[in-house]
Design an enzyme around this catalytic site. Structure first.
Site, PDB file in Angstrom:
ATOM      1  N   GLU A   7       0.809  -1.221   0.000  1.00  0.00           N
ATOM      2  CA  GLU A   7       0.000   0.000   0.000  1.00  0.00           C
ATOM      3  C   GLU A   7       0.837   1.262   0.000  1.00  0.00           C
ATOM      4  OE1 GLU A   7      -3.592   1.744   2.778  1.00  0.00           O
ATOM      5  OE2 GLU A   7      -3.610  -0.361   2.215  1.00  0.00           O
ATOM      6  N   ASP A 110      -2.941  -3.132   2.713  1.00  0.00           N
ATOM      7  CA  ASP A 110      -3.509  -3.375   4.043  1.00  0.00           C
ATOM      8  C   ASP A 110      -4.669  -4.357   3.948  1.00  0.00           C
ATOM      9  OD1 ASP A 110      -1.727  -1.842   5.383  1.00  0.00           O
ATOM     10  OD2 ASP A 110      -3.150  -0.332   6.071  1.00  0.00           O
ATOM     11  N   TYR A 320      -2.385  -5.349  13.561  1.00  0.00           N
ATOM     12  CA  TYR A 320      -3.104  -4.498  12.614  1.00  0.00           C
ATOM     13  C   TYR A 320      -3.966  -3.458  13.324  1.00  0.00           C
ATOM     14  CZ  TYR A 320      -5.995  -3.216   8.604  1.00  0.00           C
ATOM     15  OH  TYR A 320      -6.643  -2.518   7.609  1.00  0.00           O
TER      16      TYR A 320
END
Length: 612
Positions: A7, A110, A320
């Site tokens: 990303e 992501d 995360y």
């Protein structure tokens, strides 16, 4: 050759490092049979109205309902106007070259809705047909990355995730573009009056609270307070009734049998009630709850906390960050003891870690059915070394919450003493008998303690008579709800403004809140950028511009939080396979409706904005 697309550049470089790829090229790194490239977040976006033939801001164009949405390269402002970002065009050319040459694409954006959208928009814009697989990880540690690459998923498994993301993107375009133009046109096209699917009901919540406080008329009332003594320990009691006038309260005060009036034992204990109360540990943090804690304790904005947490994630220190789950599954729970053991020698958390390792862990936060794309935020156990103050604060909140969540219940003893002294009085007290999870941060729970509550109460018996050493009439007044802070707004967005304190009940509503944990920070920042709200210390206060717009839209569908929350729930259902077409048709009907409403609503708004 396989191409891995991340990303952002920092993540792409980290993935390359894990694989030992070291040959740096323009826009990618190669080695070991892989090429690692990256986006810069959203390289592409849904094309603006003019690319569908809707030129200018004209009433006859509305509602703008493209038959098929197009993708457009991200734009930047220059001295020559708004143009396609040259850095984005260059990177897209690099990605196209790599896609054309590769045998397979590995998606490492992501692992969430927006990450999937970023990749798919690139993939479809470049008209790529190559097969792709998905890297789905919840941690950036080397071990997690390698394990993720050993367990790549077919890209088709995430089609519904993309469908949900794409539907969200299209609905935001339809509602935002049409509503903004409709209101701006009806107000005379003197300014851009931005509205949005989530932005506007959020503004409405802030404005409604502000006006409720502004228009609040406090009501004065009176209580009678007495102080009693037992074995040289003083405690206070309050009249069981509130009085509308001072005269009524003084009449009750005169009946109190206190020491000064010659009554050495004027307080008669009518009843004593005591009971133990278990307070379970809090759930693990998701992004939203962590943002709330950081705002409350440190004053950090939601956007600041997200940025710090993202940095900690990319530094391999936490899992995360953009998760909406406060639970973990049994597989992750199995790793928790080893994770806790890493903090045994920690200066602050060491005692709590040692206690947990010697006792059975609380499993309140363990429920695989409540884990969606990612589990709750946890530390990875990697030694962070030195961290700047803000990163250290957020990291400590993650570690501390892990220890709290697996700790024991806090045991409190609540006592209620009923007293008669010319009238009825009550004394309340709460004592923490076993701190349990509250011992991690030595949290005294002060904010939940009523001002009239005693810190401790002496042991008294029913039928006992005690001296009343002081008495007084206390004037009080009703108070409005406080202004929204970022912490309380984030909490309210989870439930579309419904006041639900129980965190498990709030969590149950998470799919029908306003926005998502990952987007709420940007909603707040957008409202500030639009000059609709401002920060005053910790409070979020509407501006004159924001209030003027609220007055126009407050009764309209676009300002209804619950309706917008229903759309969020529908988007989550698409993630589970629900019809995209049905959702899109509903959004189109909704767009037609609000466009009509707003085209006639803005008359007089220009004057309000000038005089506001």
């Amino acid at each position: 050759m396989k191409v891995v697309i991340a990303e952002k550049p920092s993540v792409g470089r980290e993935l390359a490092k894990v694989f030992g790829a070291t040959t740096k090229k323009d826009g990618y790194i190669e080695g070991k049979g892989y090429s690692f490239t990256w986006a810069f977040g959203h390289l592409l976006q849904l094309a603006p109205p003019q690319e569908y033939g809707f030129y200018g801001w004209r009433k006859e164009n509305l509602p703008m309902l493209p038959q098929k949405f197009k993708l457009s390269i991200r734009k930047v402002k220059t001295k020559n106007g708004i143009v396609e970002d040259p850095a984005v065009k260059k990177q897209l050319d690099t990605i196209k070259k790599l896609f054309d040459e590769c045998t397979e694409i590995i998606v490492a954006t992501d692992a969430g809705r927006e990450g999937e959208l970023i990749f798919r928009y690139i993939y479809y814009y470049l008209k790529c047909k190559k097969p792709f697989r998905r890297l789905w990880i919840s941690s950036q540690t080397d071990e997690a990355i390698k394990d993720g690459f050993r367990n790549l998923k077919p890209g088709t498994e995430y089609d519904t995730l993309f469908n949900s993301a794409h539907a969200r993107s299209q609905s935001d375009w339809l509602v935002g573009m049409n509503a903004t133009q409709a209101l701006s046109i009806s107000a005379g096209n003197k300014a851009v009056l931005s509205l949005g699917r989530v932005q506007t009901p959020t503004l409405a919540m802030i404005c409604a609270r502000y006006l409720e406080i502004k228009n609040f008329v406090p009501k004065i009332y009176y209580q009678v307070a007495i102080q009693l003594c037992k074995d040289e320990q003083f405690f206070k009691a309050i009249s069981t009734k509130n009085f509308d006038t001072k005269e009524e309260a003084e009449a009750v005060l005169a009946k109190v049998l206190d020491v000064e009036s010659g009554n050495p034992t004027g307080g008669h204990i009518k009843n004593v009630e005591g009971k133990a109360k278990k307070e379970p540990p809090p759930l693990l943090h998701d992004l939203s709850s962590l943002q709330q804690e950081a705002n409350k304790k440190k004053g950090y904005t939601a956007d600041q906390t997200l940025g710090i947490l993202q940095n900690l994630y990319e530094s391999k220190l936490v899992t995360y960050p953009r998760t909406g789950s406060r639970y973990i599954g049994d597989d992750i729970f199995a790793t928790v003891p080893d994770l806790i053991a890493k903090y045994k020698s920690h200066n602050f958390f060491g005692k709590s870690a040692e206690f947990l390792l010697a006792n059975k862990l609380n499993k309140r936060s363990v429920n695989a059915k409540k884990v969606t794309d990612h589990h709750a935020v946890l530390p990875t156990g990697i030694d962070p070394g030195y961290l700047p103050e803000d990163k250290q604060a957020i990291y400590d909140m993650v570690v501390g919450r892990m220890l709290e969540a697996f700790h024991q219940d806090c045991i409190k003893e609540t006592t209620k003493i009923s007293i008669e002294s010319g009238s009825d009085f009550v004394a309340n007290g709460t004592v923490i008998k076993t701190a349990g999870w509250r011992s991690v941060f030595n949290d005294p729970d002060d904010e939940k303690k009523d001002a009239s509550e005693n810190a401790t109460l002496p042991k008294v018996d029913k039928g006992e008579d005690l001296p009343v050493t002081k008495k007084a009439v206390v004037e009080k007044q009703t108070k409005p709800k406080p202004q929204y802070t970022e912490a309380t707004l984030l909490k309210a967005l989870e439930t579309c403004g419904k006041e639900i304190e129980d965190e498990e009940l709030r969590y149950a509503m998470k799919d029908s809140g306003l926005g998502t944990p990952a987007t709420r920070a940007s909603i707040i920042e957008t409202l500030i950028t639009r000059e609709y709200i401002s920060r005053e210390k910790k409070n979020l206060i509407p501006t004159a511009k924001g209030l003027a717009i609220y007055e126009v839209v407050k009764e309209k569908k676009i300002a209804q939080a619950e309706l917008t929350g229903q759309w969020e729930k529908r988007l989550e259902e698409i993630r589970g396979g629900a019809s995209v077409l049905d959702f899109k048709n509903e959004i189109i009907d909704y767009t037609r409706n609000i466009t009509h409403e707003l085209l006639v609503a803005g008359a007089g708004l220009e004057k309000m904005l000038v005089t506001g």
